[in-house]
Design a protein around this motif. Sequence first.
Motif, short mmCIF file in Angstrom:
data_model
loop_
_atom_site.label_atom_id
_atom_site.label_comp_id
_atom_site.label_asym_id
_atom_site.label_seq_id
_atom_site.Cartn_x
_atom_site.Cartn_y
_atom_site.Cartn_z
N ARG A 106 5.91 -7.48 -30.39
CA ARG A 106 6.29 -7.53 -31.81
C ARG A 106 5.08 -7.83 -32.69
N GLY A 107 3.96 -7.27 -32.33
CA GLY A 107 2.75 -7.42 -33.13
C GLY A 107 1.97 -8.70 -32.88
N GLU A 108 2.53 -9.62 -32.07
CA GLU A 108 1.87 -10.89 -31.80
C GLU A 108 0.99 -10.78 -30.57
N HIS A 109 -0.31 -11.04 -30.75
CA HIS A 109 -1.25 -11.00 -29.63
C HIS A 109 -1.03 -12.22 -28.76
N LEU A 110 -0.83 -12.01 -27.45
CA LEU A 110 -0.46 -13.11 -26.56
C LEU A 110 -1.64 -13.63 -25.77
N THR A 111 -1.77 -14.95 -25.75
CA THR A 111 -2.74 -15.62 -24.90
C THR A 111 -1.98 -16.71 -24.14
N ASN A 112 -2.59 -17.24 -23.09
CA ASN A 112 -1.93 -18.26 -22.27
C ASN A 112 -0.53 -17.82 -21.84
N TYR A 113 -0.47 -16.58 -21.40
CA TYR A 113 0.82 -15.98 -21.04
C TYR A 113 1.30 -16.53 -19.71
N SER A 114 2.62 -16.62 -19.52
CA SER A 114 3.23 -17.15 -18.31
C SER A 114 4.65 -16.62 -18.21
N PRO A 115 5.32 -16.77 -17.04
CA PRO A 115 6.72 -16.35 -16.94
C PRO A 115 7.61 -17.04 -17.97
N GLN A 116 7.38 -18.33 -18.22
CA GLN A 116 8.17 -19.05 -19.22
C GLN A 116 7.96 -18.46 -20.61
N ARG A 117 6.69 -18.14 -20.92
CA ARG A 117 6.39 -17.54 -22.23
C ARG A 117 7.02 -16.16 -22.35
N ALA A 118 7.03 -15.42 -21.25
CA ALA A 118 7.66 -14.09 -21.26
C ALA A 118 9.15 -14.21 -21.58
N ARG A 119 9.82 -15.18 -20.95
CA ARG A 119 11.25 -15.38 -21.23
C ARG A 119 11.46 -15.77 -22.69
N GLU A 120 10.59 -16.62 -23.21
CA GLU A 120 10.71 -17.02 -24.62
C GLU A 120 10.52 -15.84 -25.56
N MET A 121 9.72 -14.86 -25.13
CA MET A 121 9.47 -13.67 -25.94
C MET A 121 10.53 -12.59 -25.72
N GLY A 122 11.57 -12.90 -24.94
CA GLY A 122 12.68 -11.97 -24.77
C GLY A 122 12.49 -10.93 -23.70
N ILE A 123 11.66 -11.22 -22.70
CA ILE A 123 11.42 -10.28 -21.61
C ILE A 123 12.15 -10.75 -20.35
N ASP A 146 15.48 -8.77 -25.14
CA ASP A 146 15.51 -7.47 -25.80
C ASP A 146 14.47 -6.53 -25.23
N ILE A 147 13.78 -6.98 -24.17
CA ILE A 147 12.92 -6.11 -23.37
C ILE A 147 13.33 -6.31 -21.92
N LEU A 148 13.85 -5.26 -21.30
CA LEU A 148 14.39 -5.34 -19.95
C LEU A 148 13.56 -4.46 -19.02
N ILE A 149 13.03 -5.05 -17.96
CA ILE A 149 12.28 -4.30 -16.95
C ILE A 149 13.18 -4.12 -15.74
N MET A 150 13.43 -2.88 -15.36
CA MET A 150 14.33 -2.59 -14.24
C MET A 150 13.53 -1.89 -13.15
N ASP A 151 13.34 -2.59 -12.03
CA ASP A 151 12.54 -2.09 -10.92
C ASP A 151 13.45 -1.56 -9.82
N GLU A 152 13.52 -0.25 -9.70
CA GLU A 152 14.37 0.41 -8.69
C GLU A 152 15.80 -0.12 -8.74
N PRO A 153 16.47 -0.08 -9.89
CA PRO A 153 17.79 -0.72 -10.00
C PRO A 153 18.88 -0.03 -9.20
N THR A 154 18.71 1.25 -8.83
CA THR A 154 19.77 1.96 -8.11
C THR A 154 19.48 2.11 -6.63
N ALA A 155 18.40 1.48 -6.15
CA ALA A 155 17.98 1.69 -4.75
C ALA A 155 19.07 1.35 -3.76
N ALA A 156 19.86 0.32 -4.05
CA ALA A 156 20.89 -0.13 -3.10
C ALA A 156 22.30 0.27 -3.53
#
Length: 500
Positions: free
Chosen positions: A64-81, A161-171
């Motif tokens: 959303r235009g915000e340059h990210l530093t000190n990124y982490s899984p927790q920060r990703a969740r906070e950013m809606g990923i 609001d950002i969803l990453i789906m890795d091989e969702p239909t494999a099984a």
Amino acid sequence: MQPILEAKDIKKSFGGIHALKGVNFSLRRGEVHALLGENGAGKSTFIKIISGAHLPDTGEFTIRGEHLTNYSPQRAREMGIATIYQETSLFPDLTVAENLFAGEQPRTALGMVDWKTMRKRAREIFDQLGVYIPVHERLGDLGKASAQMVEIAKALSRDADILIMDEPTAALSGADAENLYGIIERIKAKGTAIIFISHHLEEIFKVSDRVTILRDGVVGGTAETKEVDEKWVITQMIGKEMDESKIRTYRTPGRELLQVKGLTREGYFTDVNFTLYEGEILGIAGLVGAGKTELLRTLFAIDGMDGGQILMEGEPLPRKPYEVARRGIGLVPENRGREGLLLDLEATLNLSMINYRRSSRYGLLNRASERTTARDSFESLRIKPANAYKLKAANFSGGNQQKIVLGKWLADNPKVMLLDDPTQGVDINAKNEIHRLLDQLVNQGMGIVLVSSDFQEIANLADRVMIMRSGRIDTILQDKPTVAALHEAVSGTRERTGDE
């Protein structure tokens, strides 16, 4: 319109191996952007960077235009990923509702878990998705399709609001996959942006708006999906047009290798009978829960048997896995990560694991012999990154992990291979390579039992196909059946042709 997510010149290396060499990628609101590439092209590394599991060595990353530093899984969740991996991260012994709100259960004024509110919210989330999942049921009692839906619901319940789906239909079965496509359309219509990874090209053209191809750590091409075709996608993936010549070179089966008589495991399968011959690929198809995987596990003595006989070259087969392996039978399991590899060990050790007797002397491992085995496997199976013998198995892509599982067995020259969805999660070029390898092996006299959820794979490779339904051999299709015939037989719309 400004992208909701943008990556510029992302680079990442592991132990001198360059996984990403400068990737540029953008994601729009309300679109499904397919991310494709061969195994080892860098897809897994890239999505782990987006989800915060890895930090890039260099490059810019904005949401959303915000340059990210000190990124982490927790920060990703906070950013809606939110990331939905092929292997779900849920708890089978908890209920659906408990999984949905794990760690975030609604509480009463006294601090107790508010079970009524939790179930009510869970039902509301599934209602919004347009699916019915019994929220009070234990997740482990439901199927893989339900677990996949719970993963999606869990992500959306946390305002992703950002969803990453890795091989969702494999099984998933065909019907469950179609249901998932409908859910994707509904959440996309609400503005959710989706990164969709799949090795099934036909579904890419069903669900995606744009497609980006990674090849050897760089972007090979990006296009609107409606403006390209499968040939363009494959060419961008492998850097050349794929050899589509016929794979199987059929031969007359030879002597009897494996004979199964009246094999029964209570609750899983009953009275299974078949014979596998030298130079034959025997396919097994059926719906999820038909007993296919359980049958292979019993043949390899991982699970017990309650009745029947298993004969290898006319002699009873031992009931311990290492003894089965010594009799010349190998197993490529359904879950390579948990059952096929030691992920924290380097590729060299994984590849020599079955063949340790030939790689040791007086109880001591011969490292030179191990390296020779690894080098031969990397070359013959085209494992990528090339020559990365000391890289941990966990750091290889899914498809290259699968090649390592195959390689460890082939180094021991088995007579029979039991394969459980051997190309699941494997890119189209690697799948083609594995198919040609299987053809080569059976033409050298190996017998192969092939369980696959990919009907096209079975139609391309199998000499005969057994259809399993509710733990029984329902039908045997002779003479290399077509995909249509397999669909009819598995769905039960084809007349039975008798048992063997």
